[in-house]
Design a protein around this motif. Sequence first.
Motif, PDB file in Angstrom:
ATOM      1  N   GLN A 332     -26.119 -29.346  15.429  1.00  0.00           N
ATOM      2  CA  GLN A 332     -26.576 -29.276  16.725  1.00  0.00           C
ATOM      3  C   GLN A 332     -27.133 -30.961  16.626  1.00  0.00           C
ATOM      4  O   GLN A 332     -27.567 -31.658  17.871  1.00  0.00           O
ATOM      5  CB  GLN A 332     -27.731 -28.843  16.860  1.00  0.00           C
ATOM      6  N   ASP A 333     -27.200 -31.379  15.619  1.00  0.00           N
ATOM      7  CA  ASP A 333     -28.132 -32.819  16.339  1.00  0.00           C
ATOM      8  C   ASP A 333     -26.410 -34.128  16.101  1.00  0.00           C
ATOM      9  O   ASP A 333     -26.976 -35.136  17.495  1.00  0.00           O
ATOM     10  CB  ASP A 333     -28.887 -32.899  15.004  1.00  0.00           C
ATOM     11  N   PHE A 334     -25.760 -33.532  15.370  1.00  0.00           N
ATOM     12  CA  PHE A 334     -24.518 -34.298  15.389  1.00  0.00           C
ATOM     13  C   PHE A 334     -24.106 -34.082  17.366  1.00  0.00           C
ATOM     14  O   PHE A 334     -23.622 -35.083  17.668  1.00  0.00           O
ATOM     15  CB  PHE A 334     -23.351 -33.443  14.127  1.00  0.00           C
ATOM     16  N   ARG A 335     -24.147 -32.782  17.499  1.00  0.00           N
ATOM     17  CA  ARG A 335     -23.310 -32.986  18.823  1.00  0.00           C
ATOM     18  C   ARG A 335     -24.386 -33.352  19.812  1.00  0.00           C
ATOM     19  O   ARG A 335     -24.279 -34.373  20.724  1.00  0.00           O
ATOM     20  CB  ARG A 335     -23.698 -31.230  19.738  1.00  0.00           C
ATOM     21  N   ASP A 336     -25.918 -34.121  19.689  1.00  0.00           N
ATOM     22  CA  ASP A 336     -26.823 -34.482  20.454  1.00  0.00           C
ATOM     23  C   ASP A 336     -26.353 -35.992  20.315  1.00  0.00           C
ATOM     24  O   ASP A 336     -26.695 -37.106  21.566  1.00  0.00           O
ATOM     25  CB  ASP A 336     -27.963 -34.241  19.854  1.00  0.00           C
ATOM     26  N   GLN A 337     -25.543 -36.187  19.175  1.00  0.00           N
ATOM     27  CA  GLN A 337     -26.065 -37.623  18.931  1.00  0.00           C
ATOM     28  C   GLN A 337     -24.640 -38.185  19.950  1.00  0.00           C
ATOM     29  O   GLN A 337     -24.408 -39.458  20.460  1.00  0.00           O
ATOM     30  CB  GLN A 337     -25.373 -38.184  17.972  1.00  0.00           C
ATOM     31  N   LEU A 338     -23.600 -36.767  20.426  1.00  0.00           N
ATOM     32  CA  LEU A 338     -22.120 -37.532  20.825  1.00  0.00           C
ATOM     33  C   LEU A 338     -22.609 -37.491  22.097  1.00  0.00           C
ATOM     34  O   LEU A 338     -22.162 -38.570  23.500  1.00  0.00           O
ATOM     35  CB  LEU A 338     -21.175 -36.505  20.630  1.00  0.00           C
ATOM     36  N   SER A 339     -23.735 -36.426  22.685  1.00  0.00           N
ATOM     37  CA  SER A 339     -24.445 -36.890  24.233  1.00  0.00           C
ATOM     38  C   SER A 339     -25.229 -38.188  24.099  1.00  0.00           C
ATOM     39  O   SER A 339     -24.647 -38.848  25.401  1.00  0.00           O
ATOM     40  CB  SER A 339     -25.123 -35.806  24.497  1.00  0.00           C
ATOM     41  N   GLN A 340     -25.860 -38.212  23.063  1.00  0.00           N
ATOM     42  CA  GLN A 340     -26.133 -39.759  23.715  1.00  0.00           C
ATOM     43  C   GLN A 340     -25.201 -41.368  24.085  1.00  0.00           C
ATOM     44  O   GLN A 340     -25.402 -41.639  24.837  1.00  0.00           O
ATOM     45  CB  GLN A 340     -27.075 -40.059  22.267  1.00  0.00           C
ATOM     46  N   MET A 341     -24.275 -40.857  22.865  1.00  0.00           N
ATOM     47  CA  MET A 341     -23.707 -41.902  23.189  1.00  0.00           C
ATOM     48  C   MET A 341     -21.717 -42.412  24.391  1.00  0.00           C
ATOM     49  O   MET A 341     -22.384 -42.578  25.307  1.00  0.00           O
ATOM     50  CB  MET A 341     -22.475 -41.194  22.111  1.00  0.00           C
ATOM     51  N   ASN A 342     -22.036 -40.232  25.112  1.00  0.00           N
ATOM     52  CA  ASN A 342     -22.161 -40.672  26.203  1.00  0.00           C
ATOM     53  C   ASN A 342     -22.996 -40.657  27.553  1.00  0.00           C
ATOM     54  O   ASN A 342     -21.435 -41.776  28.255  1.00  0.00           O
ATOM     55  CB  ASN A 342     -21.403 -38.940  26.216  1.00  0.00           C
ATOM     56  N   ASN A 343     -23.990 -40.308  27.192  1.00  0.00           N
ATOM     57  CA  ASN A 343     -24.633 -40.753  28.295  1.00  0.00           C
ATOM     58  C   ASN A 343     -24.158 -42.601  28.576  1.00  0.00           C
ATOM     59  O   ASN A 343     -25.131 -43.507  29.468  1.00  0.00           O
ATOM     60  CB  ASN A 343     -26.080 -40.886  27.574  1.00  0.00           C
ATOM     61  N   MET A 344     -24.032 -43.537  27.332  1.00  0.00           N
ATOM     62  CA  MET A 344     -24.095 -44.705  27.427  1.00  0.00           C
ATOM     63  C   MET A 344     -22.973 -45.493  27.881  1.00  0.00           C
ATOM     64  O   MET A 344     -22.820 -46.278  27.408  1.00  0.00           O
ATOM     65  CB  MET A 344     -24.155 -45.697  25.831  1.00  0.00           C
ATOM     66  N   GLY A 345     -22.155 -44.487  27.869  1.00  0.00           N
ATOM     67  CA  GLY A 345     -21.007 -44.990  28.582  1.00  0.00           C
ATOM     68  C   GLY A 345     -19.566 -44.847  27.979  1.00  0.00           C
ATOM     69  O   GLY A 345     -18.787 -45.604  28.068  1.00  0.00           O
ATOM     70  N   GLY A 346     -20.333 -44.040  26.947  1.00  0.00           N
ATOM     71  CA  GLY A 346     -19.259 -44.146  25.369  1.00  0.00           C
ATOM     72  C   GLY A 346     -19.297 -45.481  24.250  1.00  0.00           C
ATOM     73  O   GLY A 346     -20.046 -46.594  24.958  1.00  0.00           O
ATOM     74  N   PRO A 386     -24.675 -20.948  18.026  1.00  0.00           N
ATOM     75  CA  PRO A 386     -26.410 -21.311  17.652  1.00  0.00           C
ATOM     76  C   PRO A 386     -26.502 -21.217  16.319  1.00  0.00           C
ATOM     77  O   PRO A 386     -26.776 -22.357  15.103  1.00  0.00           O
ATOM     78  CB  PRO A 386     -27.484 -19.962  18.417  1.00  0.00           C
ATOM     79  N   VAL A 387     -26.152 -20.416  15.062  1.00  0.00           N
ATOM     80  CA  VAL A 387     -26.196 -20.095  13.742  1.00  0.00           C
ATOM     81  C   VAL A 387     -24.448 -20.974  13.433  1.00  0.00           C
ATOM     82  O   VAL A 387     -25.257 -21.900  12.260  1.00  0.00           O
ATOM     83  CB  VAL A 387     -25.593 -18.692  13.574  1.00  0.00           C
ATOM     84  N   GLU A 388     -24.353 -21.191  13.627  1.00  0.00           N
ATOM     85  CA  GLU A 388     -23.028 -21.654  12.819  1.00  0.00           C
ATOM     86  C   GLU A 388     -23.352 -23.238  13.634  1.00  0.00           C
ATOM     87  O   GLU A 388     -22.771 -24.365  12.524  1.00  0.00           O
ATOM     88  CB  GLU A 388     -21.616 -22.124  14.204  1.00  0.00           C
ATOM     89  N   ARG A 389     -23.351 -23.389  14.424  1.00  0.00           N
ATOM     90  CA  ARG A 389     -24.532 -25.215  14.205  1.00  0.00           C
ATOM     91  C   ARG A 389     -24.690 -25.663  13.374  1.00  0.00           C
ATOM     92  O   ARG A 389     -25.601 -26.728  13.136  1.00  0.00           O
ATOM     93  CB  ARG A 389     -24.661 -25.380  15.756  1.00  0.00           C
ATOM     94  N   HIS A 390     -26.411 -24.602  13.152  1.00  0.00           N
ATOM     95  CA  HIS A 390     -27.354 -24.922  12.297  1.00  0.00           C
ATOM     96  C   HIS A 390     -27.378 -24.554  10.719  1.00  0.00           C
ATOM     97  O   HIS A 390     -27.469 -25.451   9.699  1.00  0.00           O
ATOM     98  CB  HIS A 390     -28.626 -23.560  12.878  1.00  0.00           C
ATOM     99  N   TRP A 391     -25.726 -23.257  10.352  1.00  0.00           N
ATOM    100  CA  TRP A 391     -25.543 -23.113   9.671  1.00  0.00           C
ATOM    101  C   TRP A 391     -24.109 -23.471   9.354  1.00  0.00           C
ATOM    102  O   TRP A 391     -23.871 -22.742   9.327  1.00  0.00           O
ATOM    103  CB  TRP A 391     -26.152 -22.229   9.074  1.00  0.00           C
ATOM    104  N   PRO A 392     -23.567 -24.871   9.178  1.00  0.00           N
ATOM    105  CA  PRO A 392     -21.751 -24.903   8.944  1.00  0.00           C
ATOM    106  C   PRO A 392     -21.767 -24.408   7.769  1.00  0.00           C
ATOM    107  O   PRO A 392     -20.421 -23.621   8.405  1.00  0.00           O
ATOM    108  CB  PRO A 392     -21.968 -26.745   8.620  1.00  0.00           C
ATOM    109  N   ASP A 393     -22.108 -23.976   6.869  1.00  0.00           N
ATOM    110  CA  ASP A 393     -21.262 -23.529   5.197  1.00  0.00           C
ATOM    111  C   ASP A 393     -21.389 -22.199   5.917  1.00  0.00           C
ATOM    112  O   ASP A 393     -20.348 -21.688   4.806  1.00  0.00           O
ATOM    113  CB  ASP A 393     -22.805 -23.648   4.775  1.00  0.00           C
ATOM    114  N   LYS A 394     -21.649 -21.221   7.078  1.00  0.00           N
ATOM    115  CA  LYS A 394     -21.541 -20.001   7.351  1.00  0.00           C
ATOM    116  C   LYS A 394     -19.767 -19.901   7.852  1.00  0.00           C
ATOM    117  O   LYS A 394     -19.450 -18.825   7.910  1.00  0.00           O
ATOM    118  CB  LYS A 394     -22.570 -18.867   7.753  1.00  0.00           C
ATOM    119  N   ILE A 395     -19.445 -20.786   8.118  1.00  0.00           N
ATOM    120  CA  ILE A 395     -17.835 -21.052   9.397  1.00  0.00           C
ATOM    121  C   ILE A 395     -17.109 -20.885   7.864  1.00  0.00           C
ATOM    122  O   ILE A 395     -16.869 -21.890   6.870  1.00  0.00           O
ATOM    123  CB  ILE A 395     -18.025 -22.625  10.012  1.00  0.00           C
TER     124      ILE A 395
END
Length: 464
Positions: A332-346, A386-395
């Motif tokens: 989820q943190d990783f996804r937030d980072q991608l969103s921040q970058m997108n907000n900056m125009g990529g 949400p579970v998979e985002r927080h605990w990727p090892d469960k995937i």
Amino acid sequence: MFKNLTERLNQTLKAIKGQAKLTEDNIKDTLREVRMALLEADVALPVVKDFINRVKDRSLGAEVSQALNPGQQFIKIVHSELVHVMGDDNVSLDLASQPPVVLLMAGLQGAGKTTSTAKLARYLSEREKKKVMVVSADVYRPAAIKQLETLAAEVGALFFPSSADQKPIDIANAAIEAARKQYVDVLILDTAGRLAIDQAMMAEIKELHQAVEPKETLFVVDAMTGQDAANTAKAFADALPLTGVILTKADGDARGGAALSVRQITGKPIKFTGIGEKTDALEPFYPDRMASRILDMGDILSLIEEVERKVDKQKAEKLARKIQKGKGFDLQDFRDQLSQMNNMGGLMGMMDKLPGMGSMGQMANQMVGAEKQMSQMAAIIDSMTPVERHWPDKINGSRKRRIALGSGTQIQDVNRVLKQHKQMQKMMKKVGTKGGMAKMMRGMKGMMPGGGGLPPGGMPPFGR
């Protein structure tokens, strides 16, 4: 914007940069190439002639002959004269009068007036902290009224309703009265698109202007029309007391002729440029920063301002605290980072403002590939629970198949995201330790092709 001009000027000025002595001959050869570059960029001929003469006069003067590095001094002169052509300084809107301050938008059909009205409303609301109302006096195109109503709701501006059976002056007067009653700071009046040769329409906008006496009369013009944009602006300036220009679709113009011609031909400053379709894609026009970008010197000031404005500080601080406490870095943190970058125009939006990027064609191609990869990564994470985002090892295998199906990707793409997240996770662990930032930067080095120094997927961590 200016991509073609930047490439041409880079090649031309490279030869003169290291010259220990400048003569009339080598300046003449360079200026011939500069002249061709400007004409190819669709800059108006009178503007090109004046620019070349000014650069030539200054280059053969004492400021170059006595300089320690004449080649560098020549480039400094070219930069200075580019700034001069575009207007020397940023000219902001004049909002210092009794509210409501009326801004009138004029321009050709299809130039982007209605969209620019909404963008300007958002700019004034968010950055100038003004209460803004918008109204459409375009009685010839009922869809324009509905379009402005939709955009006003999107940007959080008040909308004053109007209809096609009303007269533009009646609409404007009623809107001004409503704006007064609602203590509005700024009223933006969108008008019908018209041709400069249409005498009846030009007479109508003159009459409207006299009736409402706007503080600012802004001419909205499409940058894609090149030097025709400057000529059209002049025709309107002869008919209306324009106070400034908004240059739309600047991101789609690789030549830049309009930006370099409008000020000198009309005598009116470019106040804003539209640099995308989103309602936040309107930027104040700074001639010095634009000149730096043309000469591939970057625009760090604009980049810093954009980071300050668009990065979610609360999320960034929350992530920093989380990492410092050793709580890890989940998807989820990783996804937030991608969103921040997108907000900056990529990536491309950011790289465009860095010095030297114009001459790094290979890096630009890598950035395009990285941006596509980032979009794919975002889609993959969005397909997770949400579970998979927080605990990727469960995937496990079956979860990967479901995620790939939901995001329209392959299982190997999902595996790549999980691998890249693991690498980011290791970096973030280093940040929380003593001397962690230095360790993380060493770990990032060379992760992208060409040693670009960006993490996998291309995002710098916005959490620190």
